[in-house]
Design an enzyme around this catalytic site. Structure first.
Site, PDB file in Angstrom:
ATOM      1  N   LYS A 202      56.913  15.965  16.788  1.00  0.00           N
ATOM      2  CA  LYS A 202      57.646  16.310  18.013  1.00  0.00           C
ATOM      3  C   LYS A 202      57.837  17.825  17.953  1.00  0.00           C
ATOM      4  O   LYS A 202      58.715  18.323  17.264  1.00  0.00           O
ATOM      5  CB  LYS A 202      58.999  15.587  18.026  1.00  0.00           C
ATOM      6  CG  LYS A 202      59.611  15.374  19.395  1.00  0.00           C
ATOM      7  CD  LYS A 202      59.862  16.637  20.198  1.00  0.00           C
ATOM      8  CE  LYS A 202      61.112  17.376  19.780  1.00  0.00           C
ATOM      9  NZ  LYS A 202      61.269  18.661  20.497  1.00  0.00           N
TER      10      LYS A 202
ATOM     11  N   GLU B  87      64.754  22.932   6.800  1.00  0.00           N
ATOM     12  CA  GLU B  87      64.580  24.375   6.637  1.00  0.00           C
ATOM     13  C   GLU B  87      65.293  24.995   7.819  1.00  0.00           C
ATOM     14  O   GLU B  87      64.875  24.796   8.961  1.00  0.00           O
ATOM     15  CB  GLU B  87      63.084  24.721   6.614  1.00  0.00           C
ATOM     16  CG  GLU B  87      62.738  25.962   5.833  1.00  0.00           C
ATOM     17  CD  GLU B  87      63.241  27.229   6.484  1.00  0.00           C
ATOM     18  OE1 GLU B  87      64.229  27.793   5.966  1.00  0.00           O
ATOM     19  OE2 GLU B  87      62.699  27.645   7.500  1.00  0.00           O
TER      20      GLU B  87
ATOM     21  N   CYS C  17      62.956  33.003  10.753  1.00  0.00           N
ATOM     22  CA  CYS C  17      64.076  32.611   9.889  1.00  0.00           C
ATOM     23  C   CYS C  17      64.192  33.559   8.710  1.00  0.00           C
ATOM     24  O   CYS C  17      65.239  33.655   8.090  1.00  0.00           O
ATOM     25  CB  CYS C  17      63.952  31.159   9.447  1.00  0.00           C
ATOM     26  SG  CYS C  17      62.299  30.680   9.042  1.00  0.00           S
TER      27      CYS C  17
ATOM     28  N   GLU D  90      73.586  33.972  11.764  1.00  0.00           N
ATOM     29  CA  GLU D  90      72.202  34.203  12.172  1.00  0.00           C
ATOM     30  C   GLU D  90      72.143  34.491  13.672  1.00  0.00           C
ATOM     31  O   GLU D  90      72.705  33.755  14.470  1.00  0.00           O
ATOM     32  CB  GLU D  90      71.349  32.976  11.850  1.00  0.00           C
ATOM     33  CG  GLU D  90      69.877  33.221  12.116  1.00  0.00           C
ATOM     34  CD  GLU D  90      69.004  32.059  11.669  1.00  0.00           C
ATOM     35  OE1 GLU D  90      69.302  30.914  12.051  1.00  0.00           O
ATOM     36  OE2 GLU D  90      68.018  32.314  10.954  1.00  0.00           O
TER      37      GLU D  90
HETATM   38  P1  ADP Z   1      66.304  26.401  18.107  1.00  0.00           P
HETATM   39  O1  ADP Z   1      67.753  26.673  18.318  1.00  0.00           O
HETATM   40  O2  ADP Z   1      65.615  27.385  17.250  1.00  0.00           O
HETATM   41  O3  ADP Z   1      65.561  26.021  19.330  1.00  0.00           O
HETATM   42  P2  ADP Z   1      66.715  23.651  17.427  1.00  0.00           P
HETATM   43  O4  ADP Z   1      67.299  23.205  16.153  1.00  0.00           O
HETATM   44  O5  ADP Z   1      67.500  23.499  18.658  1.00  0.00           O
HETATM   45  O6  ADP Z   1      66.298  25.147  17.161  1.00  0.00           O
HETATM   46  O7  ADP Z   1      65.317  22.957  17.660  1.00  0.00           O
HETATM   47  C1  ADP Z   1      64.382  22.718  16.637  1.00  0.00           C
HETATM   48  C2  ADP Z   1      63.673  21.420  16.919  1.00  0.00           C
HETATM   49  O8  ADP Z   1      64.620  20.353  16.857  1.00  0.00           O
HETATM   50  C3  ADP Z   1      63.060  21.318  18.307  1.00  0.00           C
HETATM   51  O9  ADP Z   1      61.843  20.605  18.231  1.00  0.00           O
HETATM   52  C4  ADP Z   1      64.098  20.538  19.081  1.00  0.00           C
HETATM   53  O10 ADP Z   1      63.578  19.849  20.188  1.00  0.00           O
HETATM   54  C5  ADP Z   1      64.564  19.563  18.041  1.00  0.00           C
HETATM   55  N1  ADP Z   1      65.892  19.006  18.289  1.00  0.00           N
HETATM   56  C6  ADP Z   1      66.913  19.519  18.994  1.00  0.00           C
HETATM   57  N2  ADP Z   1      67.967  18.698  19.011  1.00  0.00           N
HETATM   58  C7  ADP Z   1      67.622  17.595  18.304  1.00  0.00           C
HETATM   59  C8  ADP Z   1      68.277  16.389  17.927  1.00  0.00           C
HETATM   60  N3  ADP Z   1      69.515  16.119  18.302  1.00  0.00           N
HETATM   61  N4  ADP Z   1      67.607  15.502  17.160  1.00  0.00           N
HETATM   62  C9  ADP Z   1      66.353  15.760  16.739  1.00  0.00           C
HETATM   63  N5  ADP Z   1      65.681  16.877  17.072  1.00  0.00           N
HETATM   64  C10 ADP Z   1      66.288  17.797  17.828  1.00  0.00           C
END
Ligand code: ADP
Ligand code: MG
Length: 496
Positions: A177, A252, A286, A387
């Site tokens: 995903k 990570e 990161c 960050e």
């Molecule tokens: P950023 O803030 O850098 O966009 P995120 O942690 O929001 O980082 O997103 C990293 C990945 O995690 C993306 O693929 C996002 O769609 C996914 N993601 C966001 N929220 C959830 C969740 N509740 N459960 C699983 N995956 C998630």
């Protein structure tokens, strides 16, 4: 203008639409009027179908000899090489990073693919002695099953490759995903793997948003391992989800990486390194250099020259070869950066460069922010602790090596750090005492190579390392084998 291309999910070897019947836009952050395609807005039933396909495919993939798995990866690596330029350009259009860096991102995927392909003929275990006669002992790596991979937008092809390739070579099947901001690069990678001959169902691709598609993947009982790269906030939620069933998990997450510049450093080199570390990928790594601790003896000169150079950086569309700093990924990230600049001002850090959104000329079409430098910072300020994930560097004056170390380690994260010095004693002490997973000497905090462990201490992760041979430790389980050829019952620890 032609209508945008609608990209499908890849499930069980078929390109399919989401059960939701909806698609979402993949914007070009340098020019929001341009779409890098539309992707499926997947939901839990799409994820369930993908996990089911991966579960089916696992039965034969796990029995495919690893060198044969490797041959497929070698083919994929060669195809990626042929397509590098096209994929890099597509990446710049969906993510914004300058073309040279997008090429680097694809190259990292190529390197990881070849590296793990070669592992097909290694995957070394151990053979050892037994304490009992006529008995043989060994350990071998065995696959885990279906792995759910959830990736961020800042390395749109490299990070998916970091996770997919070790998972596959170990004999697992995967559902990926990718980040909603950059699904095209992961799509290009998955399509290439398919064309290289990965059997149906071994790699499945489900586009969509975190809560709709990421969460059901992390929650799915048949996904035996989850690998996540992204924010600490989401990482924590996923960790809690996985804890319920003791699912294997690699996280990570954030960093607050420091560069230490000692009084004996080659200042030209340090300034060059700081510019690359802080503003490369627009600070959206990161491992970005977000804190620079400079010895007071050279602080004034360093600050003056660094600020001059930061102001001179050319910000623009990453497709323009003259651009040095591309856009911010999206509007919400731009707002976060603006907020942190506000916080820095309130904390009375000295704003020495940038600090504002850029909207002149063509920049108005995208999300651009000026390379920003705060001076005279205190290590405890929020801008030096949290960050930011943008082009913002904070300069912290320090009076000694020991103080620099204390500042360096005084954050909750522990990803990367760096020291510029010509004193071998200081360099070795720094390598020993900097509490980060990665330490650079006379180089900035960015620039990981695929055959070395990648990851951080403290709240950056949960103790695992990606890349290198260490990635195999996450994507396989050790199986210990005892073979007794004595033809009698022998009891360990008892029949001595
Ligand atoms: P950023 O803030 O850098 O966009 P995120 O942690 O929001 O980082 O997103 C990293 C990945 O995690 C993306 O693929 C996002 O769609 C996914 N993601 C966001 N929220 C959830 C969740 N509740 N459960 C699983 N995956 C998630
Ligand atoms: Mg995009």
């Amino acid at each position: 203008m032609a209508p945008p291309k609608i990209y499908k999910n890849f499930v069980g070897g078929e390109w399919v639409e989401s059960a939701s019947g909806e698609a979402f836009d993949n914007l070009n952050p340098a020019n929001c009027s341009e779409l890098a395609g539309q992707f499926q807005k997947s939901n839990s039933s799409d994820v369930a179908a993908a996990v089911a396909a991966a579960t089916d495919a696992y039965h034969s993939w796990r029995l495919t000899p690893p060198p044969k798995r490797g041959e497929i990866l070698f083919r994929a690596g060669r195809l990626l090489m042929e397509r590098k330029e096209v994929f890099a350009e597509a990446m710049t259009r969906e993510m914004g990073k300058v073309l040279d860096e997008a090429r680097g991102d694809v190259q990292e995927a190529i390197d990881m693919t070849f590296y793990m392909a070669g592992e097909g003929r290694r995957l070394f275990g151990q053979t050892t002695t037994s304490e009992l006669p006529d008995k043989s002992c060994m350990s071998v790596r065995s696959p885990i099953g279906v792995c759910g991979l959830i990736t961020p937008w800042n390395f749109p092809m490299a990070i998916p490759a970091w996770k997919i390739m070790p998972a596959l070579i170990c004999g697992n099947t995967v559902v990926i995903k990718p980040a909603e901001d950059t699904p095209l690069s992961a799509y290009n990678l998955v399509k290439t793997l398919d064309e290289a001959g990965v059997p149906r169902g071994v790699v499945n691709f489900v586009a969509g948003f975190g809560p709709d598609a990421g969460a059901p993947l992390a929650e799915h009982s048949a996904a035996r391992a989850i690998s996540f790269t992204g924010s600490s906030e989401v990482g924590r939620t996923i960790a809690q989800t996985c804890a319920g069933s003791f699912k294997h998990l690699t996280l990570e997450m954030g960093g607050k990486n420091i560069m230490i510049v000692m009084e004996d450093a080659n200042l030209d080199l340090a300034i060059e390194g700081a510019l690359w570390g802080a503003f490369g990928t627009t600070g959206q790594r990161c491992t970005a250099t977000s804190r620079i601790a400079v010895h007071k003896a050279v602080y004034a000169e360093f600050a003056k020259r660094f600020v001059e150079r930061a102001r001179g950086l050319r910000v623009g569309d990453g497709l323009d070869p003259k651009t040095q700093v591309g856009p911010i990924i999206n509007e919400s990230q731009l707002k976060t950066i603006e907020q942190y600049v506000g916080i820095g001002r309130e904390e009375s850090a000295k704003l020495l460069a940038g600090g504002e959104r850029l909207t002149g000329g063509n920049l108005a079409k995208g999300f651009f922010f000026a390379p920003t430098v705060f001076g005279d910072c205190d290590a405890k300020m929020r801008i030096c602790q949290e960050e930011i994930f943008g082009p913002v560097a904070s300069l912290i004056p320090v009076s000694s090596f020991d103080q620099a170390l204390e500042v360096a380690n005084g954050v909750v994260y522990g990803l990367s750090s760096s020291i510029y010095t010509r004193d071998v004693n200081k360099a070795f002490r720094a390598m020993r005492d900097l509490d980060t997973g990665i330490v650079y000497v006379n180089a900035p905090t960015i620039g990981a190579e695929t055959h070395l462990p990648f990851g951080g201490t403290k709240q950056t992760g949960n103790g695992h390392r990606e890349a290198a041979v260490t990635a195999l430790d996450f994507y396989s389980e050790w199986k210990t084998l005892y073979i007794d050829y004595s033809d009698k019952l022998q009891r360990a620890q008892i029949d001595t």
